[in-house]
Design a protein around this motif. Structure first.
Motif, PDB file in Angstrom:
ATOM      1  N   ALA A  43       0.891  -1.343   0.298  1.00 33.30           N
ATOM      2  CA  ALA A  43      -0.034   0.090   0.106  1.00 33.30           C
ATOM      3  C   ALA A  43       0.721   1.159  -0.136  1.00 33.30           C
ATOM      4  N   ALA A  44       0.560   2.375  -0.311  1.00 25.66           N
ATOM      5  CA  ALA A  44       0.795   3.842  -0.804  1.00 25.66           C
ATOM      6  C   ALA A  44       1.635   4.371   1.058  1.00 25.66           C
ATOM      7  N   GLU A  45       2.238   4.623   1.093  1.00 32.79           N
ATOM      8  CA  GLU A  45       2.808   5.393   2.468  1.00 32.79           C
ATOM      9  C   GLU A  45       1.564   6.433   2.346  1.00 32.79           C
ATOM     10  N   PRO A  46       1.474   5.615   3.944  1.00 32.65           N
ATOM     11  CA  PRO A  46       0.031   7.411   3.924  1.00 32.65           C
ATOM     12  C   PRO A  46       0.907   8.517   4.220  1.00 32.65           C
ATOM     13  N   VAL A  47       0.446   9.581   4.041  1.00 29.21           N
ATOM     14  CA  VAL A  47       0.585  11.431   3.563  1.00 29.21           C
ATOM     15  C   VAL A  47       1.027  11.609   5.056  1.00 29.21           C
ATOM     16  N   ALA A  48       0.221  11.009   6.333  1.00 28.85           N
ATOM     17  CA  ALA A  48       1.203  11.418   7.104  1.00 28.85           C
ATOM     18  C   ALA A  48       2.567  11.671   7.938  1.00 28.85           C
ATOM     19  N   ASP A 107       9.770   6.548  -9.855  1.00 31.49           N
ATOM     20  CA  ASP A 107       8.203   5.927  -8.994  1.00 31.49           C
ATOM     21  C   ASP A 107       7.791   7.203  -8.456  1.00 31.49           C
ATOM     22  N   ALA A 108       6.310   7.130  -8.672  1.00 32.32           N
ATOM     23  CA  ALA A 108       5.672   8.779  -8.007  1.00 32.32           C
ATOM     24  C   ALA A 108       5.055   8.756  -6.756  1.00 32.32           C
ATOM     25  N   ASP A 109       5.550   8.771  -5.859  1.00 27.46           N
ATOM     26  CA  ASP A 109       5.776   8.320  -4.213  1.00 27.46           C
ATOM     27  C   ASP A 109       6.392   9.868  -3.795  1.00 27.46           C
ATOM     28  N   GLY A 110       6.487  11.159  -4.288  1.00 24.17           N
ATOM     29  CA  GLY A 110       7.157  12.290  -3.614  1.00 24.17           C
ATOM     30  C   GLY A 110       8.383  12.167  -3.359  1.00 24.17           C
ATOM     31  N   TYR A 111       9.302  11.176  -4.279  1.00 25.62           N
ATOM     32  CA  TYR A 111      10.481  11.718  -3.287  1.00 25.62           C
ATOM     33  C   TYR A 111      11.797  12.383  -4.918  1.00 25.62           C
ATOM     34  N   THR A 112      10.754  11.754  -5.811  1.00 28.00           N
ATOM     35  CA  THR A 112      11.593  12.648  -6.541  1.00 28.00           C
ATOM     36  C   THR A 112      11.070  13.423  -7.628  1.00 28.00           C
ATOM     37  N   ALA A 279       3.994  11.483 -12.835  1.00 28.73           N
ATOM     38  CA  ALA A 279       2.495  11.636 -12.441  1.00 28.73           C
ATOM     39  C   ALA A 279       1.978  10.670 -11.501  1.00 28.73           C
ATOM     40  N   GLY A 280       1.038  10.872 -11.255  1.00 24.86           N
ATOM     41  CA  GLY A 280       0.723   9.428 -10.217  1.00 24.86           C
ATOM     42  C   GLY A 280       0.940  10.019  -8.592  1.00 24.86           C
ATOM     43  N   THR A 281       1.195  10.696  -8.666  1.00 27.78           N
ATOM     44  CA  THR A 281       2.019  11.033  -7.120  1.00 27.78           C
ATOM     45  C   THR A 281       0.680  11.012  -6.486  1.00 27.78           C
TER      46      THR A 281
END
Length: 344
Positions: A43-48, A107-112, A279-281
């Motif tokens: 699952a995607a990392e929780p925003v918190a 990766d659309a995870d907010g780390y790049t 895209a998809g972040t």
């Protein structure tokens, strides 16, 4: 009875080996079930909990430019705010497309993340073949800052304002040399002004804006538009002459300088530094980063640094930025088409 073949003779297997094969059969059956019913992706990392590891900001230009300076300023501030390292990496080349493509495929995870002049994003689709779509493969987060272009001329040119420059250019059709970096926003800014005013001047290509300014100072070329930060010190020193500014209205640091838009409605060009993600972040992550950038750019020391850089913060929502980028892409695409410009 289970058999194995050895040297052409069939012999019964020992009891221990029969048990081992039986265990392998069970394992194989279990594996078949796993492949038939794959384990769901993590699952995607929780925003918190974002960020929980190092964030990279990719700058698709060499170190030292406006995007690089702003990325390092924001990286330091975000590190202080989140207690998580934010590092800047330079991936220059192809009018910013190498770095932008790298982020688009990450990766659309907010780390790049990507920080670049939006001019490259909105112009590149019209002048070169891309391996990504700026509007489909990237998600806008914030417009960090805006710095207008200023229109400047050689001291050898006998003009002192925009009206005189346009009249002189028309009277000397095809004789004025406009210095530009091929395919850049400063190139198309000159093309747009020529289209709007019916000017016919020669475009002299350079590898970078610093070379343009050197030749403008020496009188080898006549006119250009370039960033306020890089160009205004030469104006203050008397090496070149300031004609107008390409901001929507008069620019606070030079309030006595007319805006081109006063004569040519909606003529606005400059450096819009945009922060984007693949895209998809997750929208929650995008909003968290956007809120952090808005907070940082409102801080007094950040504002002061922006003044020193000849920039000012810009506040647009991610949705507003997405719409604006599409409009800018269409606007510059028309300039390229109408001017039959071929760079790459």
């Amino acid at each position: 009875m289970v058999f194995r073949h050895s040297l052409g003779q069939a012999r019964p297997l020992a009891r221990g080996k029969r048990r081992a094969l039986a265990w392998l059969a069970v394992t194989a059956a279990a594996a078949a079930l796993v492949f038939a019913h794959p384990i769901p992706a993590r699952a995607a990392e929780p925003v918190a909990s974002y960020p929980s590891k190092v964030i990279r900001i990719i700058v698709p230009n060499p170190p030292g430019g406006a995007s690089d300076v702003l990325a390092r300023l924001l990286g330091k501030k975000l590190t202080e705010k989140w207690g998580q390292s934010v590092v800047v990496e330079n991936k220059a080349g192809a009018n910013g497309s190498i770095g932008a493509n790298f982020v688009a495929k990450s990766d659309a995870d907010g780390y790049t993340l990507l920080l670049m002049d939006s001019g490259s994003l909105t112009i590149s689709p019209s002048i070169m073949k891309l391996n990504y779509s700026p509007t489909e493969d990237l998600t806008p987060i914030s417009i960090v800052a805006y710095s207008p272009h200023i229109l400047v001329v050689s001291n050898k040119l006998p003009v002192h304002n925009l009206q005189e420059l346009i009249a002189y250019a028309k009277a000397n059709k095809g004789k004025l040399n406009y210095g530009e970096t091929a395919g850049s926003i400063t190139h198309l800014a000159g093309v747009l002004l020529a289209q709007k005013e019916g000017i016919d001047w020669n475009y002299i290509g350079y590898k970078g804006g610093s070379q343009v300014l050197t030749d403008l100072t020496g009188g080898q070329i006549d006119v250009t538009m370039n960033s306020f930060l890089a160009t205004y010190p030469l104006v203050k020193g008397g090496a070149i002459r300031l004609i107008a500014v390409a901001s929507p209205q008069r620019y606070a640091p030079i309030p006595d300088t007319p805006a081109i838009a006063e004569r040519v409605p909606d003529f606005v060009t400059g450096s819009w530094q945009a922060l984007l993600a693949p895209a998809g972040t997750p929208p929650g992550v995008v909003e968290k980063i956007h809120a952090a950038i808005t907070e940082i750019t409102a801080q007094a020391d950040t504002k002061q640094r922006f003044v020193e850089l000849g920039s000012e913060p810009v506040h647009k929502t991610p949705a507003e930025i997405a719409t604006w980028l599409r409009e800018e892409t269409a606007r510059w695409g028309k300039v390229v088409k109408d001017g039959d410009i071929k760079v790459f």
